[in-house]
Design a protein around this motif. Structure first.
Motif, mmCIF file in Angstrom:
data_model
loop_
_atom_site.group_PDB
_atom_site.id
_atom_site.type_symbol
_atom_site.label_atom_id
_atom_site.label_comp_id
_atom_site.label_asym_id
_atom_site.label_seq_id
_atom_site.Cartn_x
_atom_site.Cartn_y
_atom_site.Cartn_z
ATOM 1 N N ALA A 1 -7.597 1.053 1.566
ATOM 2 C CA ALA A 1 -7.890 1.366 -0.096
ATOM 3 C C ALA A 1 -7.352 0.226 -0.836
ATOM 4 O O ALA A 1 -7.748 -0.065 -1.845
ATOM 5 N N LEU A 2 -6.098 -0.388 -0.416
ATOM 6 C CA LEU A 2 -5.546 -1.510 -1.162
ATOM 7 C C LEU A 2 -6.452 -2.891 -0.913
ATOM 8 O O LEU A 2 -6.641 -3.350 -1.950
ATOM 9 N N SER A 3 -6.940 -2.903 0.197
ATOM 10 C CA SER A 3 -8.013 -4.096 0.357
ATOM 11 C C SER A 3 -9.418 -3.809 -0.490
ATOM 12 O O SER A 3 -9.725 -4.779 -1.100
ATOM 13 N N ARG A 4 -9.686 -2.721 -0.889
ATOM 14 C CA ARG A 4 -10.890 -2.530 -1.571
ATOM 15 C C ARG A 4 -10.461 -2.743 -3.106
ATOM 16 O O ARG A 4 -11.262 -3.342 -3.979
ATOM 17 N N ILE A 5 -9.143 -2.279 -3.479
ATOM 18 C CA ILE A 5 -8.715 -2.719 -5.027
ATOM 19 C C ILE A 5 -8.610 -4.163 -5.141
ATOM 20 O O ILE A 5 -9.000 -4.745 -5.911
ATOM 21 N N ARG A 6 -8.348 -4.927 -4.151
ATOM 22 C CA ARG A 6 -7.902 -6.252 -4.168
ATOM 23 C C ARG A 6 -9.266 -6.998 -4.170
ATOM 24 O O ARG A 6 -9.660 -8.115 -4.780
ATOM 25 N N LYS A 7 -10.354 -6.622 -3.440
ATOM 26 C CA LYS A 7 -11.582 -7.134 -3.521
ATOM 27 C C LYS A 7 -12.437 -6.711 -5.134
ATOM 28 O O LYS A 7 -12.919 -7.802 -5.465
ATOM 29 N N ALA B 1 0.625 -1.209 0.089
ATOM 30 C CA ALA B 1 0.029 -0.070 -0.075
ATOM 31 C C ALA B 1 0.940 1.203 0.025
ATOM 32 O O ALA B 1 0.558 2.180 -0.793
ATOM 33 N N SER B 2 1.904 1.312 0.750
ATOM 34 C CA SER B 2 2.900 2.444 0.913
ATOM 35 C C SER B 2 3.603 2.616 -0.264
ATOM 36 O O SER B 2 3.688 3.688 -0.903
ATOM 37 N N TYR B 3 4.057 1.597 -1.003
ATOM 38 C CA TYR B 3 4.731 1.655 -2.376
ATOM 39 C C TYR B 3 3.883 2.067 -3.410
ATOM 40 O O TYR B 3 4.270 3.036 -4.156
ATOM 41 N N ILE B 4 2.459 1.883 -3.639
ATOM 42 C CA ILE B 4 1.664 2.188 -4.543
ATOM 43 C C ILE B 4 0.974 3.549 -4.054
ATOM 44 O O ILE B 4 0.256 4.292 -4.761
ATOM 45 N N GLY B 5 1.334 4.036 -3.041
ATOM 46 C CA GLY B 5 0.743 5.568 -2.454
ATOM 47 C C GLY B 5 -0.634 5.646 -1.819
ATOM 48 O O GLY B 5 -1.230 6.664 -1.942
ATOM 49 N N ILE B 6 -0.945 4.604 -1.440
ATOM 50 C CA ILE B 6 -2.431 4.427 -0.837
ATOM 51 C C ILE B 6 -2.442 3.881 0.651
ATOM 52 O O ILE B 6 -1.421 3.303 1.022
ATOM 53 N N THR B 7 -3.511 3.860 1.277
ATOM 54 C CA THR B 7 -3.823 3.355 2.702
ATOM 55 C C THR B 7 -3.822 1.834 2.505
ATOM 56 O O THR B 7 -4.351 1.440 1.274
ATOM 57 N N PRO B 8 -3.638 0.915 3.520
ATOM 58 C CA PRO B 8 -3.863 -0.328 3.446
ATOM 59 C C PRO B 8 -5.310 -0.532 3.254
ATOM 60 O O PRO B 8 -5.786 -1.566 2.511
#
Length: 188
Positions: A179-185, A170-177
């Motif tokens: 927001a990453l969970s939402r992308i993954r879902k 998440a940090s690497y792509i510039g978002i919160t964990p």
């Protein structure tokens, strides 16, 4: 060590004499998971080739570290700005899993440059590899959405991405964990 020679010989032919001079200066080092290879304020003394492992570059922060680079198998790793200038690093470099590196010191690399025909070519290939990865990352941050950056990382290293904690991705792509969970879902 043969892995390094194969990497270089994809693009250049190396005589046995040049290889012997270069390989006599590199050493194999093993590091455990979560080992700090370099801390903020230290000077980078090595240019390394990753035989096996995952390495993370990050800025330590009080709340959440800012991860800005990962390096995987068959890649070069160095706090290269510190290595070139021999000045203190502004970031940490850490292993994320058990890692095997082949390392050459700054001083030994200068000897290889002077004493071999192929030395400067080796240095150029290593620096080009590091530069291209950095440029790709910067362009991705400017042009791609967080979802696109995640998908690219997943496509480039699918077996390894599962080994990196989500908070670092998440940090690497510039978002919160979150927001990453939402992308993954959304993409699964």
């Amino acid at each position: 060590m043969e892995q390094i020679r194969k990497y270089f010989e994809k693009n250049l032919k190396m005589s046995d004499q040049d290889w012997k001079a270069f390989s006599s200066k590199i050493e194999r080092c093993e590091y455990p998971k979560k080992h700090l290879l370099l801390k903020t304020g230290q000077i980078e003394k090595h240019l390394s080739f990753v035989e096996k492992g995952i390495i993370r570059f990050y800025l330590p922060k009080e709340e959440n570290d800012l991860t800005f680079t990962f390096v995987f198998d068959d890649g070069f790793v160095s706090a290269y700005d510190s290595f070139l200038t021999q000045q203190a690093s502004a970031y940490h470099v850490q292993t994320l899993e058990k890692t095997i590196l082949w390392r050459i010191s700054y001083d030994d690399l200068q000897i290889v440059y002077k004493e071999t025909e192929i030395g400067n070519t080796i240095g150029r290939h290593a620096s080009e590899d590091l530069f291209l990865k950095k440029s790709k990352r910067e362009l991705s941050l400017l042009n791609d959405t967080a979802e696109q950056r995640y998908l690219k990382l997943f496509l480039e290293q699918p077996q390894l991405i599962k080994q990196i904690p989500l908070k670092y991705i998440a940090s690497y792509i510039g978002i919160t964990p979150q927001a990453l969970s939402r992308i993954r879902k959304r993409i699964s």
